[in-house]
Design an enzyme around this catalytic site. Structure first.
Site, mmCIF file in Angstrom:
data_model
loop_
_atom_site.group_PDB
_atom_site.id
_atom_site.type_symbol
_atom_site.label_atom_id
_atom_site.label_comp_id
_atom_site.label_asym_id
_atom_site.label_seq_id
_atom_site.Cartn_x
_atom_site.Cartn_y
_atom_site.Cartn_z
ATOM 1 N N ASN A 1 33.480 33.754 33.089
ATOM 2 C CA ASN A 1 32.832 32.844 34.048
ATOM 3 C C ASN A 1 31.345 32.700 33.722
ATOM 4 O O ASN A 1 30.775 31.614 33.862
ATOM 5 C CB ASN A 1 33.036 33.326 35.485
ATOM 6 C CG ASN A 1 34.337 32.814 36.077
ATOM 7 O OD1 ASN A 1 34.447 31.655 36.441
ATOM 8 N ND2 ASN A 1 35.320 33.682 36.141
ATOM 9 N N HIS B 1 36.481 34.110 43.461
ATOM 10 C CA HIS B 1 37.639 34.967 43.736
ATOM 11 C C HIS B 1 38.897 34.244 43.245
ATOM 12 O O HIS B 1 39.048 33.044 43.491
ATOM 13 C CB HIS B 1 37.727 35.256 45.244
ATOM 14 C CG HIS B 1 38.871 36.127 45.631
ATOM 15 N ND1 HIS B 1 38.868 37.493 45.447
ATOM 16 C CD2 HIS B 1 40.074 35.826 46.174
ATOM 17 C CE1 HIS B 1 40.015 37.991 45.861
ATOM 18 N NE2 HIS B 1 40.775 37.003 46.309
ATOM 19 N N VAL C 1 33.945 42.043 52.302
ATOM 20 C CA VAL C 1 34.287 41.500 50.991
ATOM 21 C C VAL C 1 35.315 40.374 51.097
ATOM 22 O O VAL C 1 36.149 40.357 52.004
ATOM 23 C CB VAL C 1 34.829 42.608 50.040
ATOM 24 C CG1 VAL C 1 33.791 43.694 49.826
ATOM 25 C CG2 VAL C 1 36.151 43.169 50.529
ATOM 26 N N ALA D 1 40.746 27.254 35.770
ATOM 27 C CA ALA D 1 40.256 26.542 36.966
ATOM 28 C C ALA D 1 38.926 27.129 37.430
ATOM 29 O O ALA D 1 38.009 26.399 37.834
ATOM 30 C CB ALA D 1 41.290 26.616 38.085
HETATM 31 C C1 4DW Z 1 34.499 41.829 45.328
HETATM 32 C C2 4DW Z 1 35.191 42.358 46.404
HETATM 33 C C3 4DW Z 1 35.723 43.649 46.345
HETATM 34 C C4 4DW Z 1 35.529 44.420 45.208
HETATM 35 C C5 4DW Z 1 34.837 43.906 44.116
HETATM 36 C C6 4DW Z 1 34.313 42.602 44.171
HETATM 37 C C7 4DW Z 1 34.019 40.419 45.468
HETATM 38 C C8 4DW Z 1 32.567 40.139 45.292
HETATM 39 C C9 4DW Z 1 31.677 41.207 45.774
HETATM 40 C C10 4DW Z 1 31.076 42.122 44.939
HETATM 41 N N1 4DW Z 1 30.287 42.928 45.687
HETATM 42 C C11 4DW Z 1 30.375 42.565 46.992
HETATM 43 C C12 4DW Z 1 31.249 41.484 47.101
HETATM 44 C C13 4DW Z 1 31.486 40.948 48.419
HETATM 45 O O1 4DW Z 1 32.263 39.989 48.614
HETATM 46 N N2 4DW Z 1 30.825 41.512 49.493
HETATM 47 C C14 4DW Z 1 30.001 42.564 49.306
HETATM 48 N N3 4DW Z 1 29.752 43.111 48.083
HETATM 49 N N4 4DW Z 1 29.387 43.113 50.389
HETATM 50 C C15 4DW Z 1 36.088 45.807 45.157
HETATM 51 O O2 4DW Z 1 36.958 46.178 45.918
HETATM 52 N N5 4DW Z 1 35.595 46.614 44.211
HETATM 53 C C16 4DW Z 1 36.153 47.967 44.052
HETATM 54 C C17 4DW Z 1 35.791 48.486 42.733
HETATM 55 C C18 4DW Z 1 36.489 47.991 41.664
HETATM 56 C C19 4DW Z 1 36.083 48.478 40.321
HETATM 57 O O3 4DW Z 1 35.068 49.213 40.225
HETATM 58 O O4 4DW Z 1 36.811 48.137 39.364
HETATM 59 C C20 4DW Z 1 35.541 48.924 45.058
HETATM 60 O O5 4DW Z 1 36.312 49.768 45.533
HETATM 61 O O6 4DW Z 1 34.300 48.863 45.247
HETATM 62 C C1 GAR Z 2 37.516 36.500 37.498
HETATM 63 O O1 GAR Z 2 38.879 36.105 37.419
HETATM 64 C C2 GAR Z 2 37.070 36.535 38.940
HETATM 65 O O2 GAR Z 2 37.744 35.568 39.754
HETATM 66 C C3 GAR Z 2 37.494 37.937 39.351
HETATM 67 O O3 GAR Z 2 37.154 38.756 38.239
HETATM 68 C C4 GAR Z 2 37.362 37.967 37.049
HETATM 69 C C5 GAR Z 2 36.161 38.140 36.164
HETATM 70 O O4 GAR Z 2 36.453 37.527 34.925
HETATM 71 N N1 GAR Z 2 36.776 38.385 40.522
HETATM 72 C C6 GAR Z 2 37.377 39.162 41.433
HETATM 73 O O5 GAR Z 2 38.529 39.556 41.345
HETATM 74 C C7 GAR Z 2 36.511 39.515 42.622
HETATM 75 N N2 GAR Z 2 37.301 40.033 43.699
HETATM 76 P P1 GAR Z 2 35.233 37.178 33.935
HETATM 77 O O6 GAR Z 2 34.445 38.458 33.753
HETATM 78 O O7 GAR Z 2 35.950 36.732 32.680
HETATM 79 O O8 GAR Z 2 34.431 36.089 34.573
#
Ligand code: 4DW
Ligand code: GAR
Length: 221
Positions: A20, A114, A149, A178
């Protein structure tokens, strides 16, 4: 002759592959209302950093593992953002949860993409869950970030049909394509002032879709 409006200074935050980010870089070259001035990764090994370096965009690694707390991590993040006079932030596969305080400070200037049609399929593993649910359409959503989130006012969505022969990989690839169309569009709408948050909805100053626009899956005979 009025001076052209200054481009909004944008930072992109990543944690991984950065496809992205690459799409945003490609779009920003086209005289958009924004310029990418900084790419920050919370992981030193994020492959996406190479896209920024190849495009001559400044990068910073603010390693989530190197800070004793979320607040010190976010202080370092804020310092880097202020140092580059960033005005808008795009989360692009940035996976670290941000505090309510950080999100509030960047209220309606902090975007995320997302891989589902929010509010459906919040959370992770969206494509497996879409297939398991047997939905006929999934898609992607660009939204303003909120403390909760995967919540927040929706800016742009794309709908992607699910095919009978889809598996997680084929569906993910079509949704990702997309995403690469939606994120640059959403950023341009926000940076140009044509997408404005009113309450918890986004008002868009742009032509809408044709009233008879209809997609049916499976396609009628
Ligand atoms: C998002 C939502 C949940 C996780 C990761 C990304 C969407 C975007 C986002 C990033 N940071 C955010 C958001 C959001 O929408 N709102 C806030 N902060 N406040 C998620 O669950 N991440 C997990 C870790 C995954 C990993 O390290 O691979 C987690 O448990 O933190
Ligand atoms: C993308 O598919 C984005 O929609 C997703 O992580 C990928 C990052 O790909 N985001 C989430 O799942 C957030 N909840 P990229 O590093 O190739 O852009």
């Amino acid at each position: 002759m009025a001076e052209p409006a200054a481009k909004r200074r944008v930072a992109v935050l990543i944690s991984g592959r950065g496809s992205n980010l690459a799409a945003l870089i490609a779009a920003s070259a086209g005289g958009a209302s924004s310029q990418l001035v900084l790419v920050i990764s919370d992981r030193p090994d994020a492959a996406g950093l190479a896209h920024a370096q190849a495009a001559g965009i400044a990068t910073a690694v603010i390693d989530g593992q190197a800070y004793p707390s979320r607040s010190t991590f976010e202080e370092a993040l804020q310092t880097a953002l202020e140092g580059a006079a960033v005005e808008l932030i795009c989360l692009a596969g940035f996976m670290r949860i941000l505090s309510a305080a950080f999100v509030a400070r960047w209220q309606d200037r902090l975007l995320n993409i997302h891989p589902s049609l929010l509010p459906a399929l919040r959370g992770l593993d969206t494509h497996e869950r879409a297939l398991a649910a047997g939905v006929r359409f999934t898609g992607c959503t660009v939204h303003m970030v909120r403390a909760a989130v995967d919540h927040g006012p929706i800016i742009v969505q794309a709908v992607v049909p699910v095919r009978a022969d889809d598996d997680q990989g084929s569906l993910a690839a079509r949704v990702l394509a997309a995403e690469h169309r939606c994120y640059p569009l959403a950023l341009e709408l926000v940076a140009s002032g044509r997408a404005v948050v009113r309450g918890e909805r986004v008002m868009i100053d742009a032509p809408g879709p044709p009233a008879d626009w209809l997609m049916i899956n499976p396609p009628p005979g």
